[in-house]
Design a protein around this motif. Structure first.
Motif, mmCIF file in Angstrom:
data_model
loop_
_atom_site.group_PDB
_atom_site.id
_atom_site.type_symbol
_atom_site.label_atom_id
_atom_site.label_comp_id
_atom_site.label_asym_id
_atom_site.label_seq_id
_atom_site.Cartn_x
_atom_site.Cartn_y
_atom_site.Cartn_z
ATOM 1 N N LYS A 60 0.840 -1.192 0.000
ATOM 2 C CA LYS A 60 0.000 0.000 0.000
ATOM 3 C C LYS A 60 0.880 1.247 0.000
ATOM 4 C CE LYS A 60 -4.325 -1.421 2.000
ATOM 5 N NZ LYS A 60 -4.434 -2.724 2.614
ATOM 6 N N THR A 61 0.237 2.384 -0.150
ATOM 7 C CA THR A 61 0.978 3.650 -0.173
ATOM 8 C C THR A 61 1.731 3.843 1.141
ATOM 9 O OG1 THR A 61 -0.932 4.494 -1.335
ATOM 10 C CG2 THR A 61 0.758 6.085 -0.730
ATOM 11 N N SER A 62 1.095 3.475 2.244
ATOM 12 C CA SER A 62 1.730 3.670 3.542
ATOM 13 C C SER A 62 1.247 2.595 4.487
ATOM 14 C CB SER A 62 1.331 5.047 4.087
ATOM 15 O OG SER A 62 1.610 5.120 5.461
ATOM 16 N N LYS A 67 -6.216 6.967 4.890
ATOM 17 C CA LYS A 67 -7.318 7.910 4.694
ATOM 18 C C LYS A 67 -8.586 7.188 5.099
ATOM 19 C CE LYS A 67 -9.487 10.492 0.941
ATOM 20 N NZ LYS A 67 -9.389 10.931 -0.439
ATOM 21 N N LEU A 68 -9.411 7.849 5.931
ATOM 22 C CA LEU A 68 -10.652 7.226 6.373
ATOM 23 C C LEU A 68 -11.831 7.720 5.544
ATOM 24 C CD1 LEU A 68 -10.119 7.402 10.222
ATOM 25 C CD2 LEU A 68 -9.737 5.474 8.704
ATOM 26 N N CYS A 69 -11.788 8.989 5.155
ATOM 27 C CA CYS A 69 -12.807 9.570 4.299
ATOM 28 C C CYS A 69 -12.215 10.883 3.805
ATOM 29 C CB CYS A 69 -14.115 9.781 5.046
ATOM 30 S SG CYS A 69 -13.967 10.826 6.481
ATOM 31 N N ASP A 88 -11.032 -0.520 8.445
ATOM 32 C CA ASP A 88 -12.171 -0.902 7.605
ATOM 33 C C ASP A 88 -13.473 -0.471 8.247
ATOM 34 O OD1 ASP A 88 -10.940 -4.079 6.260
ATOM 35 O OD2 ASP A 88 -10.741 -2.001 5.593
ATOM 36 N N ARG A 91 -13.897 3.295 7.935
ATOM 37 C CA ARG A 91 -14.214 3.721 6.576
ATOM 38 C C ARG A 91 -15.657 3.431 6.240
ATOM 39 N NH1 ARG A 91 -8.694 1.626 3.519
ATOM 40 N NH2 ARG A 91 -7.572 3.567 3.788
ATOM 41 N N ILE A 92 -16.111 2.236 6.597
ATOM 42 C CA ILE A 92 -17.489 1.877 6.288
ATOM 43 C C ILE A 92 -18.447 2.758 7.069
ATOM 44 C CG2 ILE A 92 -19.204 0.040 6.586
ATOM 45 C CD1 ILE A 92 -16.926 -1.930 5.869
ATOM 46 N N ALA A 95 -18.530 6.246 5.522
ATOM 47 C CA ALA A 95 -19.186 6.233 4.214
ATOM 48 C C ALA A 95 -20.692 6.035 4.374
ATOM 49 C CB ALA A 95 -18.605 5.132 3.339
ATOM 50 N N ARG A 96 -21.071 5.163 5.303
ATOM 51 C CA ARG A 96 -22.494 4.924 5.520
ATOM 52 C C ARG A 96 -23.180 6.165 6.081
ATOM 53 N NH1 ARG A 96 -26.665 1.500 5.417
ATOM 54 N NH2 ARG A 96 -25.529 0.383 3.822
ATOM 55 N N HIS A 98 -22.279 9.170 5.541
ATOM 56 C CA HIS A 98 -22.399 10.118 4.427
ATOM 57 C C HIS A 98 -23.557 9.727 3.520
ATOM 58 C CE1 HIS A 98 -21.420 11.957 0.506
ATOM 59 N NE2 HIS A 98 -21.068 12.961 1.268
ATOM 60 N N TYR B 69 -21.403 5.864 -2.540
ATOM 61 C CA TYR B 69 -20.951 5.161 -1.330
ATOM 62 C C TYR B 69 -20.038 4.000 -1.710
ATOM 63 C CZ TYR B 69 -21.612 1.752 2.538
ATOM 64 O OH TYR B 69 -21.446 0.812 3.522
ATOM 65 N N GLU B 79 -7.054 2.035 -3.351
ATOM 66 C CA GLU B 79 -6.101 3.127 -3.614
ATOM 67 C C GLU B 79 -5.932 3.362 -5.101
ATOM 68 O OE1 GLU B 79 -2.475 2.753 -1.355
ATOM 69 O OE2 GLU B 79 -3.547 3.128 0.507
#
Lengths: 251, 204
Positions: A60-62, A67-69, A88, A91-92, A95-96, A98, B69, B79
């Protein structure tokens, strides 16, 4: 004597402690350092990159900054596998939220949700706690830029500047003297973060491969920008810190 | 009355030379009554992917939010940006997941893949997808839209020519359909950016 009370997460010891949680916190004190600093126009997070082998291919990048959102990111100290589950989840959840409200989730709500999830593993089920501490950096229109720290117990607190991971006490004491009441600019905060990492990684020379610098700022349209500094940009910050140190005669 | 014809819609997506265009009308009605003349039916899901949602207005908005979403989570975890082919498959999956209580939407997808090659697809309300290299249509006047596109379409149109073709095809089609019209919007997606223009047609 504590032996009887530390195999189960869900049992208090006679002194009123949860030993499993404390052991989890110990695990994090062996992990790569992360420092977070609130600036007046953004947030800076810097972390120590522990390169265990030159043969490792980066997936991965890092492995420290996630990033979470759009308006929140976090730095990880501790067991990466445990962190992945929680990231995870975060993030979910963001996103939910939002999706339901068509509005960005308030940063503290997101932090509290992750922490509530962690807390459940200290009270139910006989499962071990997550061996992860986070630094959350986020922006919302209500409270502006915010920095939070969380630990395996599920506790969280907001900070102007803080350190997690190995040698965090040394880092925190440096911040206590160097962090000024009027918050620094992002550029000054980047330099302060490098200084802190220099102290916590004592002995090893500062270099671009060993440090990861991240900043969160707003662009002209008011949108959050997440940026992990490129090798060149990071080198500039590290070089200016080294120059300042040698010119002022610091050891 | 068919639920897919309750609100009214007309949309076309067409491929040009290294560009795609997508156009839709602006009407929102409740059967005969017109309620809005600037209802959005085409959404950008990323810089190079646009989706047009024709059908029940409530599902248009919900599905757009749901797709956003899913796309956001994909980009966080993987990514990388989603390609239009993958997005079309995602859309198909989302629609089929409601096989026995579907979203009343017949969507079209227009985009440029990572080599800036045009991508077009359209599907039915339960996710059966077809991908074409010329044009896809959807809405309450697909007969008109197919006729106009088949007549006016030429391969390898430049962005400005593609805009003219899309605009004329859309405006002529909606004039013979009571449920669609009241203006239009056209997006032309090129490797360098997106050009958006509003159309003024018969306001009836």
């Amino acid at each position: 004597m504590a032996r009887r009370y530390d195999s189960s997460t869900t049992t208090f010891s006679p002194e009123g402690r949860l030993h499993q949680v404390e052991y989890a916190i110990e695990a994090i004190n062996n992990a790569g350092t992360c420092v977070g600093i609130l600036a007046n126009d953004g947030i800076v997070m810097a972390s120590e990159r522990r390169i265990t082998s030159g043969l490792l291919a980066p997936a991965k990048t890092s492995e420290k900054t996630y990033k979470l959102c759009d308006h929140a990111a976090c730095n990880v100290a501790g067991l990466t596998a445990d962190a992945n589950i929680l990231i995870d989840q975060a993030r979910i959840y963001a996103a939910r939220n939002h999706y339901v409200y068509q509005d960005p989730i308030p940063v503290e709500q997101l932090v509290e949700h992750v922490c509530n999830y962690k807390q459940a593993y200290t009270q139910y089920g006989g499962l071990r706690p997550f061996g992860v501490a986070f630094l959350f950096a986020g922006y919302d229109t209500q409270h502006g830029f915010q920095l939070y720290q969380s630990d395996p117990s599920g506790n969280y607190s907001g900070w102007k500047a803080t350190v997690i991971g190995s040698n965090n006490q040394a880092g925190k004491s440096l911040l206590k003297t160097e962090y000024k009441e009027e918050a620094p600019s992002v550029q000054e905060a980047l330099m302060l973060a490098v200084k802190v990492l220099n102290k916590t990684m004592d002995g090893t020379a500062a270099s671009v491969e060993k440090m990861e610098l991240f900043r969160m700022t707003l662009d002209e349209d008011g949108n959050c920008q997440h940026h992990i500094l490129t090798a060149n940009e990071a080198k500039q910050v590290i070089d200016s810190v080294t120059a300042e140190a040698s010119s002022s005669g610091d050891s | 009355m068919s639920i897919l014809e309750y609100n009214g819609a007309a949309m076309i997506a067409m491929a040009g030379k290294n560009c795609v265009g997508i156009a839709a009308d602006r009407r929102l009605g409740m059967q005969a009554q017109t309620v809005s003349c600037n209802f959005q039916k085409v959404f950008s899901v990323s810089d190079k992917i646009y989706v047009g949602l024709a059908g029940l207005a409530s599902d248009v908005q919900t599905l757009h939010q749901l797709l956003e979403y899913r796309l956001n989570l994909y980009e966080l975890n993987e990514e990388r940006k989603m390609s239009p082919q993958v997005f079309s498959t995602l859309l198909s999956n989302v629609l089929y997941s409601k096989r026995f209580g579907p979203y009343f939407i017949e969507p079209i997808v227009a985009g440029l893949d990572k080599d800036n090659k045009p991508f077009l697809s359209g599907s039915d309300l339960i996710g059966a997808t077809v991908s074409t290299d010329d044009f896809v249509v959807s809405g309450t006047c697909t007969g008109n839209l197919f006729g106009m596109c088949e007549t006016l379409y030429k391969p390898d149109l430049e962005p400005d020519q593609l805009f003219e073709t899309l605009a004329q095809a859309l405006l002529s089609s909606v004039d013979r359909d009571a449920l669609s019209g009241w203006g239009g919007v056209v997006h032309i997606i090129t490797p360098t950016g997106v050009m958006t223009k509003e159309l003024k047609g018969r306001q009836d």
